[in-house]
Motif scaffolding. Structure first.
Motif, short mmCIF file in Angstrom:
data_model
loop_
_atom_site.label_atom_id
_atom_site.label_comp_id
_atom_site.label_asym_id
_atom_site.label_seq_id
_atom_site.Cartn_x
_atom_site.Cartn_y
_atom_site.Cartn_z
N GLN B 196 1.80 8.43 -7.62
CA GLN B 196 3.12 7.95 -7.21
C GLN B 196 4.04 9.13 -6.91
OE1 GLN B 196 4.94 4.98 -9.75
NE2 GLN B 196 6.56 4.64 -8.25
N TYR B 197 3.94 10.18 -7.72
CA TYR B 197 4.84 11.33 -7.54
C TYR B 197 4.26 12.41 -6.62
CZ TYR B 197 6.61 8.92 -11.64
OH TYR B 197 7.06 7.94 -12.49
N THR B 198 2.92 12.52 -6.59
CA THR B 198 2.34 13.53 -5.69
C THR B 198 2.38 13.08 -4.23
OG1 THR B 198 0.10 12.62 -5.97
CG2 THR B 198 0.74 14.46 -7.41
N HIS B 199 2.18 11.77 -3.99
CA HIS B 199 2.04 11.29 -2.60
C HIS B 199 2.92 10.09 -2.27
CE1 HIS B 199 -1.54 13.79 -2.97
NE2 HIS B 199 -1.64 13.79 -1.67
N GLY B 200 3.84 9.72 -3.17
CA GLY B 200 4.56 8.45 -3.01
C GLY B 200 5.73 8.46 -2.05
N MET B 201 5.98 9.57 -1.34
CA MET B 201 6.98 9.52 -0.26
C MET B 201 6.25 9.07 1.00
SD MET B 201 9.29 12.91 -0.70
CE MET B 201 9.07 13.92 -2.14
N LEU B 202 5.51 7.97 0.84
CA LEU B 202 4.62 7.48 1.89
C LEU B 202 4.65 5.96 1.86
CD1 LEU B 202 2.21 8.02 3.93
CD2 LEU B 202 0.72 7.77 1.95
N ALA B 203 4.71 5.36 3.03
CA ALA B 203 4.67 3.90 3.12
C ALA B 203 4.16 3.53 4.50
CB ALA B 203 6.05 3.30 2.88
N CYS B 204 3.77 2.29 4.66
CA CYS B 204 3.23 1.83 5.94
C CYS B 204 3.64 0.38 6.14
CB CYS B 204 1.71 1.98 5.94
SG CYS B 204 0.91 1.57 7.49
N SER B 205 4.18 0.08 7.30
CA SER B 205 4.70 -1.25 7.56
C SER B 205 4.40 -1.66 8.99
CB SER B 205 6.23 -1.30 7.37
OG SER B 205 6.61 -0.78 6.12
N GLU B 206 4.47 -2.96 9.22
CA GLU B 206 4.49 -3.45 10.59
C GLU B 206 5.95 -3.47 11.02
OE1 GLU B 206 2.99 -7.43 12.84
OE2 GLU B 206 4.89 -7.43 11.78
N PHE B 207 6.24 -2.68 12.04
CA PHE B 207 7.62 -2.58 12.53
C PHE B 207 7.77 -3.34 13.84
CE2 PHE B 207 7.17 1.25 9.89
CZ PHE B 207 8.29 1.12 9.09
#
Lengths: 387, 449
Positions: B196-207
């Motif tokens: 969560q803290y090493t890689h959690g500035m990451l997200a994926c969405s349908e825009f």
């Protein structure tokens, strides 16, 4: 590349976006998009005319209000003038509480330091090669216009766009003075700001592979599959005392099909440096987006006050029991406990700011603080500021 | 059939008693009801339950009397339809929340919260746990009042309301957003405990939104002069970022929809930019202004922050692309493997340059690798879920994943990155991540030489 070649390249790119042009062609011809003839000339002509006729034209006076950006080439600069001397007045009143009297930073981005006298000549902040140097605005920033631009549209943090053009030039000049770039009797205006010898003006490079998908990456991995040459030796891991630094990890995993380590109950291994030392106190990792409860009447609980303090960023300068940048809440509560109009007085102080009551560092006005929030916090302070 | 009938078979689910009272009991219940002894039925049912409980000592098949499993069928009336006009996750999922890293920032108004990647499936990030990065807090914006201005090197400067914007032809695309500083805390050494803290500035969405090219066409962009655009947000910092015209015309979207609904306030409601494959700060939230120009702007977020310090003391500027990267989300640090045996290794791979073409996994710290399966669909500048089978033998293991994108770019080790960029550049850390599995099953975050 000639201008016309470049023009065609961009036009072709535009054509590659497909949908925009297809729908445009559809709207113009009334035929299916596939029936429209492809061609760079046609594609290039399309963006020149309105095609959907949605929205309305932005008037020049409207653009003038929103178009605040300033570029290093002077694009966007407004006429104005500000002296280092005037800048110090504004800075001490509105900036020093966060950035420090000398730009050394009380809590936020350091504005000054790490600049060598020779840097002004070379335009390279020489100490940036030093691994331990403090990185500051002085030794990073490459253009004085960017400082003006950011102060103008984003500062002071809690009250952006409240400075006049002249005062923005003045504060910019004072920050440059703190870095020994401008003399004490210096000034800036829309012309001189373009000639400031920034210590790191030559310190930026665009020679890398991360500006375009087609550019070559600078670091390539290795696609080895078996018996790859690598030494599997742990070079770094979290120290024992930090295991609970982000709260109890056991509470951060879905415990279905797997376990998770209970770091709150962690005890150092016998023989480790921490053996016999107090086990780290369990800390809760702050959960994001705490909602603020509806307004209450009557007494304001510590929990409610905590929400309001967080919402309004009061903790930036104030601590419950210790003097930080401003006085502690318990100090404020004690000082005004006997004051008959205490609630109204503190509400006004929070909204309008002031200085002198607690020393030289002023409290800035808080125009975005809701009147109701201020009143609740004042009530909480007047009833002892209990946690 | 009596609740405790001798005809009950092992392996069958014990019927609920209230539907299966024998005829004699029912007759007695009816008689009792007529005579006003309303408590009788409850007493009879309780007797049936007691009989089931007594039967537990006699058999141990699933669902049979004697099993620990509860009876099948309804045991109580549930909540009605419409109880939750906007549904929320089960109360048992309270661990799936954004978290902040203590001490990372000075104030929560200019800060970051991290996506709980360790608890998510597939590639879509639920909008409510999409990571947050605000620079001057989150503004509250009324969509009826919101306007997008497009001006600069255009023939017809435009002022567009939300009513206008949703009438343009729209597209929906699935893309990741990764902050340029993701994994930035780990350039020098291990600093944080979980993915969560090493890689959690990451997200994926349908825009869903309008291609920026459509709007620039509508405004009559001057292609003979235009080279860059500036995007500005309506937050207190008026966050501004330069975007190349090449990107602006290719796949940048002006977005109002996310995962089937409007954008969440913390993700830019009602309007944001989406620059696919580029560091998140360029996807300006609360978008209110686009200026077309002929030179980059060198804004504060392009000259004091989001610049990458190299060992020779220069800063790389306009480092936009998020390069090929992957991470195993399960098993990952903080977890404990409860027993030896089968585990599925699974994680996420992505590249700002296009599609992921392969992901390899290693369980011995990078000595030996094998290909993972990629979950379809594999899309450009989008998260790709990968999976690999693994039988844990109970010995220490070092789990790694390594992604390759369609341009042939191979995810590097941290040593390969440091050899070129040193360890002070903060941004764009796409190193191969290592999780150590101890013999006791505990998984921790490590860096190996």
């Amino acid at each position: 590349m000639s201008r016309s070649l470049k023009f065609n390249a961009v036009a072709a790119l535009f054509a590659a976006t497909g949908l925009a042009l297809d729908t445009a062609a559809l709207a113009q011809s009334g035929k299916p998009a596939s029936a429209a003839k492809p061609g760079a000339a046609k594609a290039a002509s399309l963006p020149q005319s309105a095609r959907f006729n949605l929205g309305r034209e932005a008037r020049p006076d409207e653009i003038a209000v929103w178009d605040t950006d300033v570029r290093p080439d002077g694009h966007g600069l407004r006429k104005g003038r500000g002296t280092v001397e005037r800048g110090q007045e504004v800075y001490d009143a509105q900036c020093a509480m966060c950035h420090g009297t000398f730009g050394e930073s009380n809590a936020y981005l350091a504005l000054a330091g790490g600049v060598e006298p020779g840097d002004l000549k070379t335009g390279r902040a020489s100490r940036l090669r030093d691994p331990d140097v403090q990185r500051t605005l002085g030794n990073k920033l490459n253009a004085a216009t960017t400082l003006y631009d950011y102060i103008w549209r984003a500062m002071p943090w809690t009250n952006p766009m409240s400075l006049s053009v002249d005062d923005t030039y003045a504060v910019t000049a004072y920050v440059l003075h703190l870095n020994d770039i401008l003399p004490a009797d210096g000034f800036l205006d829309e012309k001189t700001i373009l000639t400031v010898p920034m210590p790191n003006r030559n310190g930026m490079t665009r020679n890398h592979g991360m500006s375009s998908v087609s550019a070559k990456p600078d670091v390539q991995g290795t696609l080895c599959m078996t018996n790859c040459a690598t030494e599997v030796k742990v070079a770094s891991e979290l120290p024992e005392f930090a295991r609970n630094s982000h709260g109890n990890l056991r509470e951060q995993f879905r415990l279905i099909g797997k376990g998770a380590v209970d770091t709150s109950r962690y005890e150092p291994k016998p023989g480790s440096a921490l053996a016999g030392v107090v086990t780290p106190a369990p800390a809760a990792a702050p959960v994001a987006t705490a909602s603020v409860a509806p307004v209450v009447t009557g007494n304001v609980t510590g929990a409610r006050a905590g929400q309001l303090l967080a919402k309004n960023a009061c903790g930036t300068c104030h601590h419950p029991t210790n003097r930080v940048i401003g006085p502690s809440f318990s100090e404020i509560a004690a000082k005004h406990a006997q004051r008959a109009d205490g609630e109204a007085y503190l509400t006004k102080k929070m909204k309008e700011g002031g200085s002198g009551t607690w020393g030289a560092i002023p409290m800035p006005p808080q125009p975005t603080l809701a009147e109701s929030d201020a009143r609740e916090l004042a009530r909480w302070l007047m009833t002892g500021a209990k946690p | 059939m009596p609740a405790n009938s001798s005809s009950t078979r092992v392996g069958r689910i014990q019927p609920a008693p209230e539907h299966h009272l024998d005829a004699a009991t029912l007759d007695r219940a009816k008689a009792a009801a007529r005579s006003g002894r309303r408590g009788f039925l409850g007493t009879a049912a309780a007797g049936a339950v007691a009989a089931v409980t007594a039967g537990r000592a006699l058999a141990d098949g699933p669902g049979a009397p004697g099993s620990a499993l509860p009876p099948t069928g309804p045991v109580a009336l549930g909540a009605p339809v419409g109880a939750f006009p906007y549904g929320m996750p089960s109360k048992h999922e309270s661990m799936v929340v954004r978290r902040m890293s203590p001490g990372l920032t000075r104030t929560p108004h200019s800060s970051i919260s991290f996506t709980p990647l360790q608890n998510l499936f597939g590639i879509i990030t639920p909008s409510g746990v999409h990571f947050e990065r605000h620079h001057s807090g989150m503004p509250e914006i009324d969509p009826q009042q919101h306007r997008l201005m497009i001006h600069g090197l255009v023939k017809r400067p435009l002022l567009l309301s939300m009513n206008d914007l949703v009438r343009f032809p729209s597209v929906s695309r699935v893309h990741f957003i990764e902050c340029g500083a993701n994994t930035g805390m780990e350039w020098g050494n291990v600093a944080v405990p979980t993915v969560q803290y090493t890689h959690g500035m990451l997200a994926c969405s349908e825009f869903t939104g309008v291609p920026l090219a459509t709007l620039l066409g509508e405004a009559g962009i001057d292609l003979s002069k235009a080279k860059y655009i500036l995007a500005e947000g309506a937050d207190g910092s008026h966050l501004t970022r330069t975007i190349s015209l090449e990107m602006a015309l290719k796949d940048v979207l002006v977005v109002y929809g996310q995962n089937g609904e409007m954008l969440r306030p913390e993700n830019g409601y009602p309007l944001r930019l989406l620059v696919p494959g580029v560091q998140g700060v360029s996807s300006v939230k609360w978008l209110r202004r686009i200026e077309v120009g002929d030179a980059p702007w060198n804004t504060r977020e392009e000259s004091l922050h989001y610049i990458d310090l190299m060992p020779d003391g220069t800063h790389r500027q306009y480092t936009w692309i998020q390069e090929v990267k992957s991470v195993i989300t399960t098993p990952s640090a903080g977890q404990v493997l409860l027993d030896k045996g089968y585990y599925e290794i699974t994680g996420l791979a992505w590249s700002g340059r296009g599609r992921i073409t392969r992901v390899d996994v290693s369980t011995d710290g990078g000595r030996n690798w094998r290909a993972a399966k990629l979950q379809e669909p594999v899309m450009s500048k989008c998260l790709t879920r990968f999976r690999a089978d693994w039988r844990w033998d109970g010995n220490a293991a070092f789990l790694q994943s390594r992604a390759v994108d369609e341009t042939g770019h191979v995810q590097p080790t941290v040593a390969q990155l440091r050899a070129v960029r040193g360890s002070r550049s903060i941004y764009h850390n796409n190193k191969i991540q290592t999780w150590r599995v101890d013999a006791n099953g505990e998984v921790t975050n490590v860096q190996i030489a």
